[in-house]
Scaffold this active site. Structure first.
Site, short mmCIF file in Angstrom:
data_model
loop_
_atom_site.label_atom_id
_atom_site.label_comp_id
_atom_site.label_asym_id
_atom_site.label_seq_id
_atom_site.Cartn_x
_atom_site.Cartn_y
_atom_site.Cartn_z
N HIS A 168 -28.63 -26.64 -18.92
CA HIS A 168 -28.40 -28.06 -18.97
C HIS A 168 -27.69 -28.67 -17.62
O HIS A 168 -26.62 -29.10 -17.64
CB HIS A 168 -27.56 -28.33 -20.48
CG HIS A 168 -28.08 -28.06 -21.65
ND1 HIS A 168 -27.99 -26.60 -21.82
CD2 HIS A 168 -28.73 -28.62 -22.45
CE1 HIS A 168 -28.42 -26.42 -23.16
NE2 HIS A 168 -28.87 -27.61 -23.57
N HIS B 260 -32.32 -20.84 -20.16
CA HIS B 260 -32.29 -22.53 -20.79
C HIS B 260 -30.94 -22.75 -20.44
O HIS B 260 -29.72 -22.25 -20.72
CB HIS B 260 -32.59 -22.41 -22.23
CG HIS B 260 -32.18 -23.80 -22.60
ND1 HIS B 260 -33.09 -24.56 -22.30
CD2 HIS B 260 -31.59 -24.26 -23.60
CE1 HIS B 260 -32.75 -25.87 -22.88
NE2 HIS B 260 -31.83 -25.77 -24.04
N HIS C 111 -32.35 -33.23 -21.62
CA HIS C 111 -31.85 -32.06 -22.36
C HIS C 111 -31.65 -30.86 -21.29
O HIS C 111 -30.44 -30.51 -21.55
CB HIS C 111 -33.08 -31.52 -23.17
CG HIS C 111 -32.64 -30.27 -24.14
ND1 HIS C 111 -33.54 -29.83 -25.03
CD2 HIS C 111 -31.74 -29.27 -23.98
CE1 HIS C 111 -33.05 -28.60 -25.47
NE2 HIS C 111 -31.80 -28.57 -24.89
N GLU D 286 -31.85 -22.21 -30.38
CA GLU D 286 -33.22 -22.19 -29.62
C GLU D 286 -33.45 -21.07 -29.52
O GLU D 286 -34.57 -20.98 -28.36
CB GLU D 286 -32.62 -23.19 -28.61
CG GLU D 286 -32.53 -24.84 -28.73
CD GLU D 286 -32.19 -25.52 -27.54
OE1 GLU D 286 -33.06 -26.40 -27.43
OE2 GLU D 286 -31.41 -25.32 -26.71
#
Length: 262
Positions: A113, A111, A179, A92
């Site tokens: 989760h 980023h 996500h 990503e």
């Protein structure tokens, strides 16, 4: 395979690599990045960034070392000889580069989760200013809106990354349905603390509803009373706390291990 040499003089951006590694462990310590998924990046210039990469001894975000932070170009190629010997960029990476390319005010992208954040969004619970002095920066962030990118996909190409940035709409944080989240800020510390605040509000929202309560936005008069406590408290002290908290977790685990093995 190469590793970072020990000399400060021979490793470019050593302090930045150490900061990103610490930040990855903070995310994991806060439960926002369980296991091996998640990454953090920092802009170096308009062509290069430092980013947590997959390494030869991958152990997950909670065990990130400065060796795992690699200097790469925005196109995913190594930005200096040996940077990707034994390491690979995240799938990503386009998520990071799209944010950095589109927003000159942003230097760091997180980023992660977080299960509570994902659960709250899937349950139709938005991130709202339900608290006040409990977390002032988080309340103000929520009051201005936390948008949602509605696709549960791996943001692994420019088209998907552009969709996510569009959904982000210039805000500091965007939720990625089913996500995780992306948090962007001028510094690594701020990007991580934003993610922690959003997850905290998501958790409180879930707990309130589970207890039979109803969520209400903070009244306008209460919002108006919330002061700006300044960057020293909101950022510097808060970040030192996160690092100290990490040390405490490590020491606690070591003590438990010592007791059980004695």
């Amino acid at each position: 395979m190469s590793t970072l040499p020990p000399s400060n003089a021979t490793v470019p951006f050593r302090q930045e690599r150490e900061l990103i590694a610490d930040a990855c462990r903070v995310l994991a310590g806060r439960g926002l990045a369980d296991g091996i998924l998640g990454h953090i990046s920092v802009r170096i210039d308009d062509e290069r960034l430092l980013v947590r990469c997959r390494g030869p001894l991958e152990r997950g975000l909670g065990y990130t070392t400065p060796h795992d932070i690699r200097l790469v170009r925005f196109d995913g190629t190594e930005a200096a000889p040996g940077e990707l010997d034994g390491w690979s960029v995240p799938n990503e990476l386009p998520l990071h580069t799209a944010v950095l390319r589109s927003r000159s005010d942003i230097a760091a992208v997180v980023h992660a989760h977080p299960p509570r954040t994902v659960t709250a969004d899937l349950a139709g619970i938005s991130i709202r200013p339900i608290i006040g002095a409990f977390d002032i920066p988080g309340t103000k962030l929520a009051a201005a809106g936390v948008p949602v990118y509605p696709r549960s996909v791996l943001v692994r190409n420019a088209a998907l990354a552009t969709e996510m940035v569009t959904a982000m709409a210039g805000r500091p944080v965007v939720l990625l349905r089913g996500h995780g989240l992306t948090s962007a800020a001028p510094s690594v510390e701020q990007a991580v603390l934003q993610a922690i605040s959003v997850d905290l509000i998501a958790g409180l929202s879930l707990d309130t509803i589970s207890a039979g309560g109803t969520l209400h936005n903070l009244p306008e008069e209460d919002m108006a009373e919330l002061p700006d406590l300044g960057s020293t408290l909101n950022m510097q002290v808060a970040w030192r706390h996160e690092l100290a908290r990490l040390d405490g977790i490590v020491e606690s685990k070591a003590t438990v291990f010592h007791r059980t093995s004695s």
